[in-house]
Enzyme design. Sequence first.
Site, mmCIF file in Angstrom:
data_model
loop_
_atom_site.group_PDB
_atom_site.id
_atom_site.type_symbol
_atom_site.label_atom_id
_atom_site.label_comp_id
_atom_site.label_asym_id
_atom_site.label_seq_id
_atom_site.Cartn_x
_atom_site.Cartn_y
_atom_site.Cartn_z
ATOM 1 N N GLY A 44 3.711 8.857 0.301
ATOM 2 C CA GLY A 44 4.629 9.383 1.304
ATOM 3 C C GLY A 44 5.936 8.623 1.338
ATOM 4 O O GLY A 44 6.102 7.577 0.699
ATOM 5 N N CYS A 54 -10.451 3.430 8.872
ATOM 6 C CA CYS A 54 -9.861 3.273 7.549
ATOM 7 C C CYS A 54 -8.907 2.080 7.518
ATOM 8 O O CYS A 54 -8.908 1.285 6.573
ATOM 9 C CB CYS A 54 -9.130 4.553 7.155
ATOM 10 S SG CYS A 54 -8.496 4.544 5.459
ATOM 11 N N ASP A 88 7.321 6.966 3.851
ATOM 12 C CA ASP A 88 7.342 5.707 4.599
ATOM 13 C C ASP A 88 6.987 4.510 3.715
ATOM 14 O O ASP A 88 7.710 3.508 3.677
ATOM 15 C CB ASP A 88 6.384 5.786 5.787
ATOM 16 C CG ASP A 88 6.814 6.812 6.821
ATOM 17 O OD1 ASP A 88 8.025 7.036 6.957
ATOM 18 O OD2 ASP A 88 5.938 7.393 7.474
ATOM 19 N N SER A 89 5.877 4.585 3.005
ATOM 20 C CA SER A 89 5.470 3.461 2.166
ATOM 21 C C SER A 89 6.421 3.265 0.987
ATOM 22 O O SER A 89 6.627 2.135 0.524
ATOM 23 C CB SER A 89 4.026 3.632 1.682
ATOM 24 O OG SER A 89 3.845 4.872 1.033
ATOM 25 N N GLY A 113 0.836 -1.186 0.000
ATOM 26 C CA GLY A 113 0.000 0.000 0.000
ATOM 27 C C GLY A 113 0.873 1.239 0.000
ATOM 28 O O GLY A 113 1.629 1.466 0.954
ATOM 29 N N MET A 114 0.780 2.039 -1.053
ATOM 30 C CA MET A 114 1.671 3.195 -1.201
ATOM 31 C C MET A 114 0.844 4.477 -1.229
ATOM 32 O O MET A 114 0.090 4.728 -2.168
ATOM 33 C CB MET A 114 2.520 3.053 -2.459
ATOM 34 C CG MET A 114 3.435 1.831 -2.401
ATOM 35 S SD MET A 114 4.584 1.719 -3.784
ATOM 36 C CE MET A 114 5.661 3.125 -3.467
ATOM 37 N N CYS A 118 -7.943 13.042 6.075
ATOM 38 C CA CYS A 118 -7.899 13.381 4.648
ATOM 39 C C CYS A 118 -9.160 14.078 4.170
ATOM 40 O O CYS A 118 -9.103 14.913 3.258
ATOM 41 C CB CYS A 118 -7.626 12.133 3.811
ATOM 42 S SG CYS A 118 -8.875 10.835 3.920
#
Length: 356
Positions: A12, A99, A14-15, A8-9, A197
């Site tokens: 950001g 989420c 981190d991903s 899951g990108m 978001c």
Amino acid sequence: MAQKIMVGMSGGVDSSVAAYLLKKQGYEVTGVTFKLWDDPTLESGCCSADDVRDAAYVCQQLGIPHYVLNYKDLFRQEVVGPFAGEYLRGRTPNPCISCNRYIKFGAFSHKLRELDFDLMATGHYACCGYNEATGRWELQRAVHPQKDQSYVLYNLTQEQLAHIRLPLGALHKTEVREIAQEHSFINAQKHDSQDICFVPDGDYARFMENFTGKHYPAGDFLEENGRVVGTHNGAVRYTIGQRKGLGLAMGAPVYVCGKDMQANTVTVGPEEMLFDRIVYADEVNWIAIPELTGPLRVTARTRYHQVEQAATVYPAECGFRLEFDQPQRAPTPGQAVVLYQGDTVLGGGTITRVEK
């Protein structure tokens, strides 16, 4: 043959680094970005077009496929709608937890099986592994305590944990940025997303009015004894524990201690009114144990970045009852309470009520 892993990108750093590390470890990596929310005013941040472009660009740099999955309807149904409903009940929900539960790991794990992938991964700061002694998959805190995200992952199931990789759990944020900088990732210095978001400006009241089509009128500020001490701008605009922005001159600081959405009143009082020792929770998910059969000593958080506090948890009819050793400031219905034993997440649930 390399295992196929779907990452899951978010766009950001981190991903992006998670995808890089997994490819380096020999996995066959595919990047996936979720489309969750449309807002023409949203130029950056979670769910924006910039994020999708950044994720796609990093995948191109890494030489891996990139796909966008449209979960907008599911996100509205399982995250945004319940968030608004909880607010209307006077509770304080955490939509990021919902989420993670329904989209980032729930729908994601279904897509994993549908597309015949072996594993899934994200850029969350947490650790997971199998405990041979108990025969259960476990979730642990990250090495970097300030970035630890185990609190928002307490809903992970045994099946999900068995198929998840969390490559950032053993790293500090500075190390992650160094890796991204070393490989010239476009998002190496990108700021972390801080806001919800679908409420990027933090104006929850305006979001609620736009989403529900309702106006939330002014009402009475009350003291605990029911005496009217002022006029508020709509109960939906206030949260438990709030001090700033009340506009009350009462000779001493006062805080929001309660709300009645039906009566459209907000109760205020001194800070000591905010402290409670007992928390009840439902919608419980156990990770390190199959169920709670008796009292257990734990540490617990009732907020994301709270320092864990010593407590005892007891089974209750609809979940559990948690008794802290010391009264805690503003544990709030709608928020998550997550239980730990050492670095391991025992489980957690949603706060339904609190007592002194």
